[in-house]
Write a protein that holds these residues in place. Structure first.
Motif, PDB file in Angstrom:
ATOM      1  N   ILE A 119      43.160 -75.407  62.377  1.00 34.23           N
ATOM      2  CA  ILE A 119      42.245 -74.436  62.973  1.00 34.23           C
ATOM      3  C   ILE A 119      42.818 -74.124  64.357  1.00 34.23           C
ATOM      4  CG2 ILE A 119      39.892 -74.001  63.780  1.00 34.23           C
ATOM      5  CD1 ILE A 119      38.970 -76.097  61.687  1.00 34.23           C
ATOM      6  N   GLU A 120      43.246 -72.892  64.560  1.00 32.24           N
ATOM      7  CA  GLU A 120      43.982 -72.550  65.781  1.00 32.24           C
ATOM      8  C   GLU A 120      43.105 -71.949  66.869  1.00 32.24           C
ATOM      9  OE1 GLU A 120      47.735 -70.624  65.250  1.00 32.24           O
ATOM     10  OE2 GLU A 120      47.986 -71.451  63.233  1.00 32.24           O
ATOM     11  N   ALA A 121      41.965 -71.390  66.523  1.00 24.50           N
ATOM     12  CA  ALA A 121      41.030 -70.855  67.515  1.00 24.50           C
ATOM     13  C   ALA A 121      39.621 -71.018  66.955  1.00 24.50           C
ATOM     14  CB  ALA A 121      41.324 -69.394  67.822  1.00 24.50           C
ATOM     15  N   LEU A 173      33.158 -68.825  64.200  1.00 23.95           N
ATOM     16  CA  LEU A 173      34.328 -68.019  63.917  1.00 23.95           C
ATOM     17  C   LEU A 173      35.567 -68.874  64.134  1.00 23.95           C
ATOM     18  CD1 LEU A 173      33.217 -65.003  66.161  1.00 23.95           C
ATOM     19  CD2 LEU A 173      32.442 -65.545  63.840  1.00 23.95           C
ATOM     20  N   TYR A 174      36.537 -68.753  63.252  1.00 20.94           N
ATOM     21  CA  TYR A 174      37.755 -69.529  63.429  1.00 20.94           C
ATOM     22  C   TYR A 174      38.941 -68.728  62.901  1.00 20.94           C
ATOM     23  CZ  TYR A 174      37.755 -70.704  58.423  1.00 20.94           C
ATOM     24  OH  TYR A 174      37.793 -70.643  57.053  1.00 20.94           O
ATOM     25  N   SER A 175      40.125 -69.112  63.350  1.00 22.60           N
ATOM     26  CA  SER A 175      41.344 -68.501  62.825  1.00 22.60           C
ATOM     27  C   SER A 175      42.297 -69.593  62.383  1.00 22.60           C
ATOM     28  CB  SER A 175      41.997 -67.600  63.878  1.00 22.60           C
ATOM     29  OG  SER A 175      42.323 -68.321  65.047  1.00 22.60           O
ATOM     30  N   SER A 176      43.040 -69.315  61.326  1.00 21.85           N
ATOM     31  CA  SER A 176      44.011 -70.249  60.765  1.00 21.85           C
ATOM     32  C   SER A 176      45.079 -69.439  60.040  1.00 21.85           C
ATOM     33  CB  SER A 176      43.332 -71.238  59.813  1.00 21.85           C
ATOM     34  OG  SER A 176      42.781 -70.542  58.696  1.00 21.85           O
ATOM     35  N   ARG A 177      46.066 -70.137  59.526  1.00 21.08           N
ATOM     36  CA  ARG A 177      47.154 -69.474  58.802  1.00 21.08           C
ATOM     37  C   ARG A 177      47.237 -70.038  57.379  1.00 21.08           C
ATOM     38  NH1 ARG A 177      50.134 -66.807  62.974  1.00 21.08           N
ATOM     39  NH2 ARG A 177      49.703 -67.771  64.999  1.00 21.08           N
ATOM     40  N   PRO A 178      46.293 -69.672  56.521  1.00 26.77           N
ATOM     41  CA  PRO A 178      46.315 -70.199  55.141  1.00 26.77           C
ATOM     42  C   PRO A 178      47.564 -69.796  54.383  1.00 26.77           C
ATOM     43  CG  PRO A 178      44.714 -68.404  55.375  1.00 26.77           C
ATOM     44  CD  PRO A 178      45.156 -68.771  56.753  1.00 26.77           C
ATOM     45  N   ILE A 211      44.623 -65.498  60.314  1.00 29.15           N
ATOM     46  CA  ILE A 211      43.478 -64.898  59.625  1.00 29.15           C
ATOM     47  C   ILE A 211      42.184 -65.357  60.285  1.00 29.15           C
ATOM     48  CG2 ILE A 211      42.290 -64.615  57.422  1.00 29.15           C
ATOM     49  CD1 ILE A 211      45.096 -63.433  57.506  1.00 29.15           C
ATOM     50  N   GLU A 212      41.309 -64.404  60.591  1.00 29.29           N
ATOM     51  CA  GLU A 212      40.012 -64.711  61.197  1.00 29.29           C
ATOM     52  C   GLU A 212      38.939 -64.784  60.114  1.00 29.29           C
ATOM     53  OE1 GLU A 212      39.473 -61.613  64.055  1.00 29.29           O
ATOM     54  OE2 GLU A 212      40.771 -62.578  65.545  1.00 29.29           O
ATOM     55  N   ARG A 213      38.149 -65.859  60.156  1.00 31.61           N
ATOM     56  CA  ARG A 213      37.092 -66.059  59.166  1.00 31.61           C
ATOM     57  C   ARG A 213      35.848 -66.585  59.859  1.00 31.61           C
ATOM     58  NH1 ARG A 213      40.715 -68.610  54.184  1.00 31.61           N
ATOM     59  NH2 ARG A 213      41.617 -66.610  53.542  1.00 31.61           N
ATOM     60  N   GLU A 264      33.231 -58.905  66.555  1.00 30.33           N
ATOM     61  CA  GLU A 264      33.214 -60.230  67.178  1.00 30.33           C
ATOM     62  C   GLU A 264      34.610 -60.828  67.363  1.00 30.33           C
ATOM     63  OE1 GLU A 264      29.347 -62.347  67.262  1.00 30.33           O
ATOM     64  OE2 GLU A 264      30.295 -60.863  68.550  1.00 30.33           O
ATOM     65  N   GLY A 265      35.650 -60.106  66.964  1.00 31.54           N
ATOM     66  CA  GLY A 265      36.997 -60.662  67.026  1.00 31.54           C
ATOM     67  C   GLY A 265      37.431 -61.059  68.424  1.00 31.54           C
TER      68      GLY A 265
END
Length: 675
Positions: free
Chosen positions: A182-184, A195-200, A240-242, A258-259
Motif C-alpha cells: 500500500i503506497e498511499a 482511499l489507497y493506491s497500490s500496484r497490483p 492504481i487508486e481504490r 477525491e484523488g
C-alpha cells in the motif's frame, strides 16, 4: 474482516488485548513495550556500548529526512500516532507497536497494536522497481477527519494489511489484506471511505517475467545483474487508486473528485516541496528559474493577490503552515553552512519582515501544527529521536515523548560542531566527538564517519559505525557532513549538466577529499589527533569518497567500507540502464578508453595508492560489485578482509548483522589504530 476489542484502564492509559492475536500476526512478545517511567536526576555513569545504540526505540524513517512523515497528528491536536520498532540482536528480529502519544505531556502514551513486521524496502531506480534499498519500511498512519478513528498499514514479506482503530470503542479491526504494498493512504472527505493506491499489476508483471524465462531472457535494460539473474519489474507498472468502506472493508467505487487526497502535492505548482492553504489563502515553496537544484522560495497568494517576500529568510523554505485564523504563516527553512541549521519564522504576509522563532543546529523535522504549537520530531547530537512541541508564539520547546529515557544515563564525550572551507572555497561542517573525560593530554586516533551529520550521532549514513561507542573506546570520531555538490557552484540547468559538472576531472570527489584533508590537518595542528592514525569509513556515496581518498591521498592508515567499489570491472553488473546513466554523466564507455579515468577514480587501478588494512562489510545484494576490487587488492598485497551478510540490501537492517558489524568495526579499528 477480523475484529478485536481493547480494554481501557485509564484515559489514554494502558490498553490490554482481551482477545488473542490473528494467526498471522506477531506474538504478544513482539509488541514493543514503552519505558515505564521517565528517568530524572540519575547521573551519567556508564559509557556507551554498541547494544545501547542498537536497542534504541525508533520511529519514522532511518536517518533525518526533511520530507519524512514520522508521525500523524490527530485533527484536534490531542493525540499523535506513530509506529515504533526496537531491534533485538539475540533473536535477530524486531518488536513493533502502533503508539498513541497524548500531546498533553501529563498523560501517558500507549501501545494499541503491533505494527506488523519490519520489512526491508525496495526502491525505484533507472526504470526498475525492485532495487533492494534495505531500510525499514514505515507504516502509513492516517486519522479520520473527525479524529475518532486511526487507519494504519502493516507490512509483511508477502502482503500488506490495512487496519482501523476506533478511539471511542477502543477496538481494532483488520479491514483489508492485499499481496502488494500500500503506497498511499487517505480518508475520504466525509470519513466514510478509506482511499489507497497500490500496484497490483506487479503480480502479473512478475508472472510474465517468469513465463518469459522458459525461452530465455533477452539481456536488455531490464536487468540489474548486481541484484538478480532475471529482469526486474519495470517501474512503469501503474499506480492504481481504490477505495474501501471504512467500517467493513468492502471494496467500493472510488469517490469522484477525491484523488487529490491521496496525492495533494500534484495540485500545486511544479517542483513544490511544501504547501499550505487556509480559506482563500495559499502558500507554497518551489524553486524559481531554470537552475537545477535551486533553493525553494516562499510564495503567497491571499484572496487572489500575490504577496512577495524579498527577505533572504524566505528562501530554502522546507515547511509551511497557516495559523488557525488563516492570516499568519509559520514556515521552516534551512540555513547556515551546508544547511546545518533549522530555522522557524512567523509572518503576516505584507511589508513587515518575518519574525524569527527558533534557530538550532538540532535536527527538527516532520512538523505538524495544532493550535499554538508545532509538534515535531527532534534529534540532537547526543539525544535520540523524540517528540517536542514548539510554541508558535515565542519558539519555546517542551518534550512530549522520549522513547529512550535510559540513554540519558549514558556517559558521553564532548561533542563540538566544526565548520571549515576546502581548497575550492566550499564550506561544510562536522561534529567531533571525543572520549568521555578526555583531557587533551595526548593525541587520539581519528575515525572519520560519513556522509551526513544531522541529528543524533548514531552510526553515520547507513548506521554501521557506532559513533558514541567508538568515542567511549578511546577514539576521536569526526562525523563528517559532505560539502555541497561541486556543481552547485555553477549553474546546471538539468540533472545531466549537474552530473557532468560534478564528474569533470572528478571535481566533486576532489572537493570532498579536500574537505577531509583540511580538517585532518586542522585537528593535527591543534594537537587533538595523531595524523599517523587516521581511518576513513563510508557507505554508498561515502564509500566512493573513501575509495577516491585512498586512491589519491596518503593521509589514511586504515579504512572500512560498507559498500564497494567503483571500477572498470563493476559497471557491467550494474546493468545497461545504470551503465548508460554513468556514461551520460562522464564515465568511460569502454575499459580501453577509460584507462586514464580509472587511474584516478578506481582504487584498484590507482598507481600510487598506499596499501593499508581494509575491511569490507558487504550485503548479499551488492557484494558482487566488490569482487573485482577485492581480488585486485588482495593480489597486490593489501591486508584486506570482506564479509558478506545474507538477506540484506543497500542498507543492512537485521539486528544480528548490525550488532556484529558494530562490534567488529570497533575491535578492528582498535587493532589497527591502537586505541
Amino acid at each position: 474482516m477480523k475484529f478485536f476489542r481493547l480494554a481501557a484502564f485509564a484515559s489514554y492509559g494502558l490498553f490490554a488485548l482481551s482477545n488473542s492475536r490473528a494467526a498471522h500476526a506477531q506474538s504478544q512478545e513482539l509488541v514493543c513495550k514503552l519505558p515505564m517511567n521517565p528517568i530524572v536526576g540519575k547521573a551519567r555513569s556508564k559509557r556507551v556500548v554498541p547494544e545501547d545504540l542498537l536497542r534504541l526505540r525508533d520511529f519514522g524513517e532511518l536517518g533525518v529526512a526533511i520530507a519524512s512523515q514520522p508521525f500523524e497528528l490527530a485533527p484536534n491536536g490531542a493525540l499523535i500516532a506513530l509506529q515504533m520498532r526496537q531491534a533485538d540482536p539475540a533473536s535477530n528480529s524486531y518488536c513493533t507497536g502502533v503508539v498513541l502519544v497524548p500531546t498533553d505531556r501529563r498523560k501517558r502514551p500507549v501501545v494499541i497494536d503491533d505494527g506488523g513486521e519490519v520489512v526491508a524496502t525496495y526502491s525505484t531506480a533507472y526504470g526498475a522497481a525492485e532495487v533492494p534499498k534495505g531500510a525499514p519500511k514505515s507504516s502509513l498512519l492516517r486519522w479520520s477527519p473527525d479524529g475518532r478513528s486511526l487507519a494504519y498499514t502493516k507490512s509483511f514479506p508477502d502482503h500488506s494489511e490495512l487496519w482501523r482503530f476506533d478511539l471511542q470503542g477502543r477496538s481494532i479491526s483488520r479491514l483489508m489484506t492485499i499481496p502488494v504494498d500500500i503506497e498511499a493512504l487517505a480518508w475520504s472527505s466525509d470519513g466514510s471511505a478509506l482511499l489507497y493506491s497500490s500496484r497490483p499489476g506487479r503480480i502479473e508483471a512478475l508472472k510474465n517475467i517468469m513465463t518469459e524465462g522458459r525461452t530465455g531472457y533477452r539481456y536488455d535494460e531490464r536487468f540489474r545483474p548486481l541484484y538478480s539473474d532475471r529482469p526486474l519489474i519495470s517501474a512503469d507498472v501503474p499506480l492504481i487508486e481504490r477505495a474501501i468502506n471504512a467500517i467493513n472493508g468492502k471494496a467500493i467505487p472510488f469517490p469522484p473528485g477525491e484523488g487529490q487526497r491521496l496525492t495533494p502535492i500534484t495540485a500545486w505548482p511544479e517542483k513544490t516541496v511544501a504547501y499550505a492553504s487556509s480559506h482563500n489563502n495559499f502558500a507554497w515553496a518551489a524553486p524559481t528559474g531554470n537552475v537545477y537544484r535551486s533553493k525553494p522560495v516562499l510564495n503567497v497568494r491571499m484572496n487572489g493577490r500575490a504577496i512577495g517576500c524579498e527577505n533572504v529568510v524566505c528562501t530554502n523554505v522546507q515547511g509551511i503552515w497557516w495559523s488557525g485564523d488563516g492570516r499568519t504563516l509559520i514556515f521552516e527553512r534551512r540555513a547556515g553552512v551546508a544547511d546545518s541549521r533549522t530555522e522557524f519564522y512567523t509572518w503576516k504576509p505584507g511589508p513587515v519582515p518575518p519574525r524569527a522563532l527558533l534557530s538550532t543546529e538540532d535536527a527538527v523535522f516532520g512538523c505538524e501544527l495544532a493550535s499554538n504549537s508545532l509538534f515535531c520530531a527532534k534529534e540532537t547530537a547526543t539525544k535520540p529521536r523524540s517528540l517536542v512541541a514548539i510554541s508558535i508564539k515565542d519558539g519555546t520547546q517542551h518534550e512530549i515523548f522520549d522513547p529512550n529515557p535510559e540513554f540519558s544515563t549514558r556517559l558521553l564525550g564532548k561533542v563540538q560542531r566544526l565548520e571549515w572551507a576546502n581548497a575550492f572555497g566550499i564550506s561544510t561542517f562536522g561534529d567531533l566527538v571525543l572520549p568521555p573525560g578526555f583531557r587533551h593530554d595526548h593525541r587520539l586516533p581519528l575515525v572519520i564517519i560519513q556522509y551526513e551529520s544531522k541529528g543524533f550521532l548514531r552510526g553515520g549514513t547507513g548506521d554501521e559505525y557506532p559513533i558514541h561507542a567508538l568515542a567511549a573506546r578511546g577514539f576521536a570520531v569526526l562525523s563528517f557532513n559532505r560539502p555541497p555538490w561541486f556543481a552547485l557552484t555553477r549553474t546546471p540547468h538539468n540533472s545531466a549538466e549537474f552530473d557532468q559538472l560534478n564528474n569533470q576531472d572528478f571535481a566533486d570527489r576532489r572537493s570532498n577529499l579536500s574537505s577531509i584533508e583540511t580538517i585532518i590537518h586542522n585537528l593535527a595542528a591543534a594537537g587533538t589527533i595523531d595524523p599517523t592514525r587516521v581511518a576513513i569509513t563510508g557507505m554508498s556515496d561515502g564509500a566512493v569518497t573513501a575509495t577516491f581518498a585512498l586512491a589519491n591521498s596518503s593521509l589514511f592508515s586504515a579504512a572500512i567500507l560498507s559498500t564497494c567499489c567503483e571500477g572498470p570491472f563493476g559497471l557491467e553488473i550494474a546493468g545497461m540502464a545504470l551503465d548508460d546513466q554513468y556514461i551520460s554523466a562522464g564515465y568511460p564507455g569502454t575499459r580501453r578508453g577509460g584507462q586514464e579515468f580509472w587511474r584516478v577514480g578506481s582504487l584498484a587501478d590507482a598507481p600510487h595508492a598506499k596499501a593499508i588494512p581494509l575491511l569490507i562489510h558487504a550485503s548479499s545484494a551488492e557484494y558482487r560489485m566488490a569482487l573485482g576490487t577485492y581480488r585486485e587488492l588482495l593480489h597486490q598485497g593489501w591486508p584486506i578482509e570482506m564479509y558478506v551478510y545474507p538477506d540484506e540490501g543497500h542498507i543492512k537492517i537485521w539486528p544480528g548483522h548490525r550488532m556484529s558489524i558494530y562490534q567488529s568495526n570497533i575491535d578492528w579499528l582498535a587493532k589497527h589504530l591502537g586505541a
